[in-house]
Write a protein that holds these residues in place. Structure first.
Motif, PDB file in Angstrom:
ATOM      1  N   SER A  46      -9.913  -2.759  -1.051  1.00  0.00           N
ATOM      2  CA  SER A  46      -8.672  -3.184  -0.414  1.00  0.00           C
ATOM      3  C   SER A  46      -7.475  -2.378  -0.907  1.00  0.00           C
ATOM      4  CB  SER A  46      -8.425  -4.668  -0.682  1.00  0.00           C
ATOM      5  OG  SER A  46      -8.148  -4.877  -2.059  1.00  0.00           O
ATOM      6  N   ALA A  47      -6.414  -2.405  -0.125  1.00  0.00           N
ATOM      7  CA  ALA A  47      -5.175  -1.731  -0.515  1.00  0.00           C
ATOM      8  C   ALA A  47      -4.598  -2.365  -1.776  1.00  0.00           C
ATOM      9  CB  ALA A  47      -4.166  -1.806   0.629  1.00  0.00           C
ATOM     10  N   LYS A  48      -4.755  -3.681  -1.919  1.00  0.00           N
ATOM     11  CA  LYS A  48      -4.258  -4.372  -3.107  1.00  0.00           C
ATOM     12  C   LYS A  48      -4.969  -3.880  -4.356  1.00  0.00           C
ATOM     13  CE  LYS A  48      -3.616  -9.000  -5.078  1.00  0.00           C
ATOM     14  NZ  LYS A  48      -3.808 -10.460  -4.851  1.00  0.00           N
ATOM     15  N   ALA A  49      -6.283  -3.656  -4.242  1.00  0.00           N
ATOM     16  CA  ALA A  49      -7.047  -3.163  -5.393  1.00  0.00           C
ATOM     17  C   ALA A  49      -6.582  -1.769  -5.793  1.00  0.00           C
ATOM     18  CB  ALA A  49      -8.536  -3.144  -5.063  1.00  0.00           C
ATOM     19  N   VAL A  50      -6.239  -0.950  -4.817  1.00  0.00           N
ATOM     20  CA  VAL A  50      -5.743   0.399  -5.110  1.00  0.00           C
ATOM     21  C   VAL A  50      -4.407   0.327  -5.834  1.00  0.00           C
ATOM     22  CG1 VAL A  50      -4.984   2.596  -4.104  1.00  0.00           C
ATOM     23  CG2 VAL A  50      -6.968   1.404  -3.148  1.00  0.00           C
ATOM     24  N   VAL A  51      -3.535  -0.557  -5.384  1.00  0.00           N
ATOM     25  CA  VAL A  51      -2.226  -0.727  -6.034  1.00  0.00           C
ATOM     26  C   VAL A  51      -2.413  -1.145  -7.495  1.00  0.00           C
ATOM     27  CG1 VAL A  51      -0.119  -2.115  -6.087  1.00  0.00           C
ATOM     28  CG2 VAL A  51      -0.991  -1.252  -3.905  1.00  0.00           C
ATOM     29  N   THR A  52      -3.303  -2.102  -7.735  1.00  0.00           N
ATOM     30  CA  THR A  52      -3.566  -2.562  -9.103  1.00  0.00           C
ATOM     31  C   THR A  52      -4.147  -1.443  -9.955  1.00  0.00           C
ATOM     32  OG1 THR A  52      -3.950  -4.825  -8.334  1.00  0.00           O
ATOM     33  CG2 THR A  52      -4.827  -4.237 -10.501  1.00  0.00           C
ATOM     34  N   HIS A  53      -5.085  -0.688  -9.381  1.00  0.00           N
ATOM     35  CA  HIS A  53      -5.717   0.407 -10.123  1.00  0.00           C
ATOM     36  C   HIS A  53      -4.694   1.494 -10.445  1.00  0.00           C
ATOM     37  CE1 HIS A  53      -9.187   2.641 -11.541  1.00  0.00           C
ATOM     38  NE2 HIS A  53      -8.743   3.713 -10.896  1.00  0.00           N
ATOM     39  N   ARG A  54      -3.815   1.790  -9.499  1.00  0.00           N
ATOM     40  CA  ARG A  54      -2.778   2.794  -9.745  1.00  0.00           C
ATOM     41  C   ARG A  54      -1.854   2.344 -10.876  1.00  0.00           C
ATOM     42  NH1 ARG A  54      -1.110   3.300  -5.027  1.00  0.00           N
ATOM     43  NH2 ARG A  54      -1.967   5.362  -4.498  1.00  0.00           N
ATOM     44  N   ARG A  55      -1.483   1.063 -10.862  1.00  0.00           N
ATOM     45  CA  ARG A  55      -0.607   0.533 -11.907  1.00  0.00           C
ATOM     46  C   ARG A  55      -1.277   0.620 -13.275  1.00  0.00           C
ATOM     47  NH1 ARG A  55      -0.039  -5.474 -11.142  1.00  0.00           N
ATOM     48  NH2 ARG A  55      -2.077  -5.344 -12.154  1.00  0.00           N
ATOM     49  N   ASP A  56      -2.556   0.257 -13.332  1.00  0.00           N
ATOM     50  CA  ASP A  56      -3.274   0.317 -14.600  1.00  0.00           C
ATOM     51  C   ASP A  56      -3.422   1.760 -15.092  1.00  0.00           C
ATOM     52  OD1 ASP A  56      -3.526  -2.406 -14.505  1.00  0.00           O
ATOM     53  OD2 ASP A  56      -5.612  -2.401 -13.829  1.00  0.00           O
ATOM     54  N   ALA A  57      -3.705   2.670 -14.164  1.00  0.00           N
ATOM     55  CA  ALA A  57      -3.872   4.076 -14.537  1.00  0.00           C
ATOM     56  C   ALA A  57      -2.562   4.658 -15.056  1.00  0.00           C
ATOM     57  CB  ALA A  57      -4.371   4.880 -13.335  1.00  0.00           C
ATOM     58  N   GLU A  58      -1.467   4.306 -14.403  1.00  0.00           N
ATOM     59  CA  GLU A  58      -0.160   4.797 -14.838  1.00  0.00           C
ATOM     60  C   GLU A  58       0.196   4.243 -16.210  1.00  0.00           C
ATOM     61  OE1 GLU A  58       2.349   3.587 -11.663  1.00  0.00           O
ATOM     62  OE2 GLU A  58       1.869   5.315 -10.378  1.00  0.00           O
ATOM     63  N   TYR A  79     -15.055   2.232  -8.577  1.00  0.00           N
ATOM     64  CA  TYR A  79     -14.050   2.891  -9.415  1.00  0.00           C
ATOM     65  C   TYR A  79     -13.842   4.341  -8.993  1.00  0.00           C
ATOM     66  CZ  TYR A  79     -13.320  -0.953 -12.646  1.00  0.00           C
ATOM     67  OH  TYR A  79     -12.963  -2.160 -13.197  1.00  0.00           O
ATOM     68  N   ALA A  80     -14.902   4.994  -8.522  1.00  0.00           N
ATOM     69  CA  ALA A  80     -14.755   6.366  -8.040  1.00  0.00           C
ATOM     70  C   ALA A  80     -13.852   6.403  -6.810  1.00  0.00           C
ATOM     71  CB  ALA A  80     -16.126   6.957  -7.716  1.00  0.00           C
ATOM     72  N   VAL A  81     -14.007   5.424  -5.919  1.00  0.00           N
ATOM     73  CA  VAL A  81     -13.149   5.337  -4.728  1.00  0.00           C
ATOM     74  C   VAL A  81     -11.708   5.051  -5.144  1.00  0.00           C
ATOM     75  CG1 VAL A  81     -12.651   3.981  -2.655  1.00  0.00           C
ATOM     76  CG2 VAL A  81     -15.013   4.635  -3.181  1.00  0.00           C
ATOM     77  N   LEU A  82     -11.522   4.131  -6.076  1.00  0.00           N
ATOM     78  CA  LEU A  82     -10.170   3.810  -6.543  1.00  0.00           C
ATOM     79  C   LEU A  82      -9.500   5.034  -7.153  1.00  0.00           C
ATOM     80  CD1 LEU A  82     -10.844   0.309  -8.146  1.00  0.00           C
ATOM     81  CD2 LEU A  82      -9.378   0.762  -6.166  1.00  0.00           C
TER      82      LEU A  82
END
Length: 263
Positions: free
Chosen positions: A112-124, A67-70
């Protein structure tokens, strides 16, 4: 050995140390045959305590780093270094005699890049929901300040006021009736990590020919697989609930907006 001594003989303690960029440790105690305070798993042997507690603590530090990396990637910052590279773990009996000792190098799977996209969406989405009430309040105050003094004093029709009040309560209820998205994500991670630990315990028990432990692990694997499915579904439901609440609040805003003065 009297009954009190026999009871004490089932007590155990454990201690873990992580070394690397950070050096930190944790410790705990428990009683064989009773739910462990940390894992809630009932262990009958010191080896079982070692496997269950060790896996959970290692999974936790790996998950925290993920989660810190994300968070860092979403913020456009460099990846943080893993907090620890190695770990040592010891289980002792009631007399302090070492019963289980293990050590390991911690492995941090790539993000993965997909995990980052999902994390960004959730954070937003979380940021939007947290800011929504403040934004609506600021808009309402700004609209009131922009009105002539005579218009500001005009109250809403009582019936409209009741409808708006009911809508506000409904929106608040939608949010209060469900956990936060962040909580759902945390519980999903716990379920995923526990499922992995149960699966590893099942493999180890079957390899060792321990029928009783294998059945125990098999049941836990089945339960926590359902837990992963459940928290995945709940995360989707919570997202829908917050979106519905936003829609209700928007409608209440439109009803409570002051009428435009005829020119």
């Amino acid at each position: 050995m009297n009954r009190s001594q026999m009871s004490q003989s089932h007590h155990y303690s454990w201690e873990i140390a992580f070394t690397g960029r950070e050096t930190r440790g944790e410790n705990g105690t428990g009683v064989l045959g009773k739910p462990d305070p940390l894992t809630s798993r009932t262990c009958s042997t010191y080896a079982e305590v070692g496997t269950v507690v060790f896996d959970l603590l290692c999974d936790d530090i790996v998950a925290d780093h993920r989660y810190a990396v994300l968070d860092a990637r979403v913020a456009g910052e460099p990846d943080p270094e893993p907090p620890a590279a190695t770990t040592t773990f010891v289980v002792r009996d009631h007399a302090g005699v070492e019963k289980v000792a293990m050590s390991a190098e911690l492995m941090y799977p790539p993000v993965s890049a997909k995990a980052v996209v999902t994390h960004r969406r959730d954070a937003e989405a979380s940021a939007k929901w947290e800011a929504a009430r403040r934004v609506r309040r600021e808009k309402a105050e700004a609209a009131a300040r922009a009105l002539p003094e005579s218009d500001r004093a005009v109250p809403l029709d009582p019936q409209v006021r009741r409808v708006v009040s009911t809508l506000r309560v409904a929106a608040a209820s939608l949010r209060e009736d469900v956990p936060t998205l962040e909580f759902c994500r945390e519980q999903l991670t716990v379920a995923q990590n526990t499922l992995k630990a149960a699966a590893r315990a099942l493999v180890a028990a079957e390899t060792a020919g321990n029928v009783r432990e294998a059945e125990h692990a098999r049941r836990h694997t089945r339960w926590w697989r359902r837990g992963v499915d459940r928290w995945t579904h709940l995360t989707e439901l919570v997202t829908e609930a917050y979106l519905d609440a936003e829609e209700v609040d928007d409608y209440a805003d439109s009803l409570s907006a002051p009428p435009t003065s005829a020119k």
